[in-house]
Design a protein around this motif. Sequence first.
Motif, mmCIF file in Angstrom:
data_model
loop_
_atom_site.group_PDB
_atom_site.id
_atom_site.type_symbol
_atom_site.label_atom_id
_atom_site.label_comp_id
_atom_site.label_asym_id
_atom_site.label_seq_id
_atom_site.Cartn_x
_atom_site.Cartn_y
_atom_site.Cartn_z
ATOM 1 N N UNK A 270 0.826 -1.212 0.000
ATOM 2 C CA UNK A 270 0.000 0.000 0.000
ATOM 3 C C UNK A 270 0.857 1.258 0.000
ATOM 4 N N UNK A 271 1.996 1.194 0.717
ATOM 5 C CA UNK A 271 2.872 2.365 0.770
ATOM 6 C C UNK A 271 3.369 2.721 -0.630
ATOM 7 N N UNK A 272 3.716 1.702 -1.424
ATOM 8 C CA UNK A 272 4.192 1.985 -2.788
ATOM 9 C C UNK A 272 3.112 2.678 -3.605
ATOM 10 N N UNK A 273 1.852 2.241 -3.411
ATOM 11 C CA UNK A 273 0.757 2.872 -4.156
ATOM 12 C C UNK A 273 0.602 4.324 -3.730
ATOM 13 N N UNK A 274 0.686 4.561 -2.419
ATOM 14 C CA UNK A 274 0.587 5.935 -1.927
ATOM 15 C C UNK A 274 1.707 6.786 -2.507
ATOM 16 N N UNK A 275 2.920 6.223 -2.517
ATOM 17 C CA UNK A 275 4.073 6.962 -3.051
ATOM 18 C C UNK A 275 3.838 7.314 -4.521
ATOM 19 N N UNK A 276 3.310 6.342 -5.241
ATOM 20 C CA UNK A 276 3.057 6.551 -6.665
ATOM 21 C C UNK A 276 2.117 7.747 -6.879
ATOM 22 N N UNK A 277 1.021 7.792 -6.101
ATOM 23 C CA UNK A 277 0.069 8.884 -6.280
ATOM 24 C C UNK A 277 0.604 10.209 -5.752
ATOM 25 N N UNK A 278 1.452 10.133 -4.743
ATOM 26 C CA UNK A 278 2.063 11.346 -4.211
ATOM 27 C C UNK A 278 2.994 11.957 -5.268
ATOM 28 N N UNK A 279 3.747 11.100 -5.950
ATOM 29 C CA UNK A 279 4.631 11.594 -7.013
ATOM 30 C C UNK A 279 3.794 12.206 -8.130
ATOM 31 N N UNK A 280 2.700 11.541 -8.492
ATOM 32 C CA UNK A 280 1.827 12.061 -9.546
ATOM 33 C C UNK A 280 1.268 13.423 -9.170
ATOM 34 N N UNK A 281 0.818 13.530 -7.931
ATOM 35 C CA UNK A 281 0.162 14.763 -7.490
ATOM 36 C C UNK A 281 1.144 15.925 -7.406
ATOM 37 N N UNK A 282 2.400 15.649 -7.063
ATOM 38 C CA UNK A 282 3.363 16.736 -6.889
ATOM 39 C C UNK A 282 4.206 16.951 -8.134
ATOM 40 N N UNK A 283 4.446 15.883 -8.872
ATOM 41 C CA UNK A 283 5.289 15.980 -10.059
ATOM 42 C C UNK A 283 4.750 16.974 -11.069
ATOM 43 N N UNK A 284 3.410 17.049 -11.182
ATOM 44 C CA UNK A 284 2.822 17.977 -12.160
ATOM 45 C C UNK A 284 3.113 19.419 -11.788
ATOM 46 N N UNK A 285 3.500 19.684 -10.541
ATOM 47 C CA UNK A 285 3.869 21.038 -10.126
ATOM 48 C C UNK A 285 5.366 21.267 -10.289
ATOM 49 N N UNK A 286 6.151 20.249 -9.904
ATOM 50 C CA UNK A 286 7.604 20.443 -9.864
ATOM 51 C C UNK A 286 8.266 20.353 -11.235
ATOM 52 N N UNK A 287 7.884 19.355 -12.024
ATOM 53 C CA UNK A 287 8.587 19.136 -13.284
ATOM 54 C C UNK A 287 8.558 20.373 -14.192
ATOM 55 N N UNK A 288 7.392 21.049 -14.362
ATOM 56 C CA UNK A 288 7.416 22.253 -15.203
ATOM 57 C C UNK A 288 8.361 23.330 -14.669
ATOM 58 N N UNK A 289 8.396 23.504 -13.342
ATOM 59 C CA UNK A 289 9.236 24.576 -12.808
ATOM 60 C C UNK A 289 10.720 24.195 -12.935
ATOM 61 N N UNK A 290 11.041 22.920 -12.760
ATOM 62 C CA UNK A 290 12.424 22.471 -12.973
ATOM 63 C C UNK A 290 12.839 22.743 -14.414
ATOM 64 N N UNK A 291 11.948 22.358 -15.311
ATOM 65 C CA UNK A 291 12.241 22.509 -16.733
ATOM 66 C C UNK A 291 12.435 23.978 -17.079
#
Lengths: 232, 265
Positions: B1-22
């Motif tokens: 379950x922790x891996x699933x939570x991590x997966x969704x946490x990355x999805x939820x935050x990645x959409x904010x971070x990746x554009x700004x990194x880029x």
Amino acid sequence: MSTIFECSGLTKKFGSKTALSDVDLKIERGQIVGLLGPNGSGKSTLIKLANELLTPTSGQILIGGKQPGIETKKIVSYLPERTYLNDWMRVQQIIEFFSDFYDNFKPEKAYDMLKRLNISPNDRLKTMSKGTKEKVQLILVMSREAELYFLDEPIGGVDPAARDYILETILSNYNENATVIISSHLISDIEKILDYVIFLNQSKVVLTSTVDDIRDAKGKSVDLLFREVFKC
Amino acid sequence: MLTKLLKYEVKATGRLFLPIFLSLLVFAAINKILSVFHHPTWTTPSVITMIIYSIIMAAMFVMTFTVMIQRFHKNLLTDEGYLMYTLPVKSWQHIMSKLLISMMWIIASVIVAMLSIEIITYKPGTLGAILQALAAIYKQMIGHFGASDYFLLFELILGGLMTLASCILIVYASIAIGHLFARHKILSSLGAFIGLTTLSQIYLVLAFQVPRIAHFADFSLFNITSNKFIQSELIFACGFILIAIPCAAYFAVTNYILSRRLNLE
């Protein structure tokens, strides 16, 4: 019939305000139960306690013989009275989310219902109206093959045409062993599907009865009885 | 379950971070390209891109901080908590998933910031010089500690990660304590943060008294052994325990409140 939901001496206080006072209840499997009462009578509080979103002040709850926890969350499907979905996801992403976390979630059921209500799985929740979001939530909740469903005001925010479809969905999606607990104050709308009713008033249970008993013994509809009991 | 939570946490935050990194890296590159021209007509554009670059850099770090708080507070303690807490997942798994992903983005932000500076200041040869300097440090470490340098590096990284985790967990614990109050939750969280920080300071001051007391008692870690490696390991071990205690305490407080005192309104 075995008991699916049981609570004894259940009390919840918010500061000095009592939301639920010494409630004892026992609900058997395989029926649709109406949790009825005026606004602020403690309906949502009871449901939230059963879902571990609130911590009881005293008393206990048993779901299928177990205290609320991981095991009960696997068998309970809950529709809150508010939108709990984040707005950046698309419907299909949320369906994926539900299939990931709930073993008893059936995505094909969800897609089927979305189609019937003309909601595109590619739509983002951000662009949806409040009513549509409520429909999506109900679809998600009813697509689980749960043992106990808690539906908190499931038809409050949707149009009458969708109401009929939603009630039909509830009826057709639960199996014989499952139990549905619906809280509402729109009694005439849901009366026809109820087997059993619980009346809550001012944080206390004032009446529990089968709908047949109300109709046969008292010769009244649930709606009429409700209006009498809660006459202002 | 922790891996699933991590997966969704990355999805939820990645959409904010990746554009700004880029965008940070792109503006660093534009800056670099403009600076190559060295011509007066390019002064204004290069000043403007430099300003934009700096703003993005600042925004990135502000965002890392706010996302760290927001993901914990909004996702677990507001309406979204209705979904998260009806998942068949234990609360420690929720805390862990938020913590690990926050740490990941903070580290990623630092790396991206360094990378963007490297792009702007890049001259042929600088990269080589940096690598040479790193190699020199590496050689010195081998000279000092013998073959244990990998182990030492690992310990330094572990210590750094624990300190970072402790900084995030103190914020989570403060938010959770604020949640206990029926009103003024945010103000209470702020108060809890000040309180916890003060407690941690007192703890550190007291902890640093231990070697002094030990010294008076004529006890020193260096008396145990004359082996340099074991001596340094003992110091590290003490350091880890020192950081781990508050870390564990913040985690325990947060977990207790989220699992036993949750009251979503």
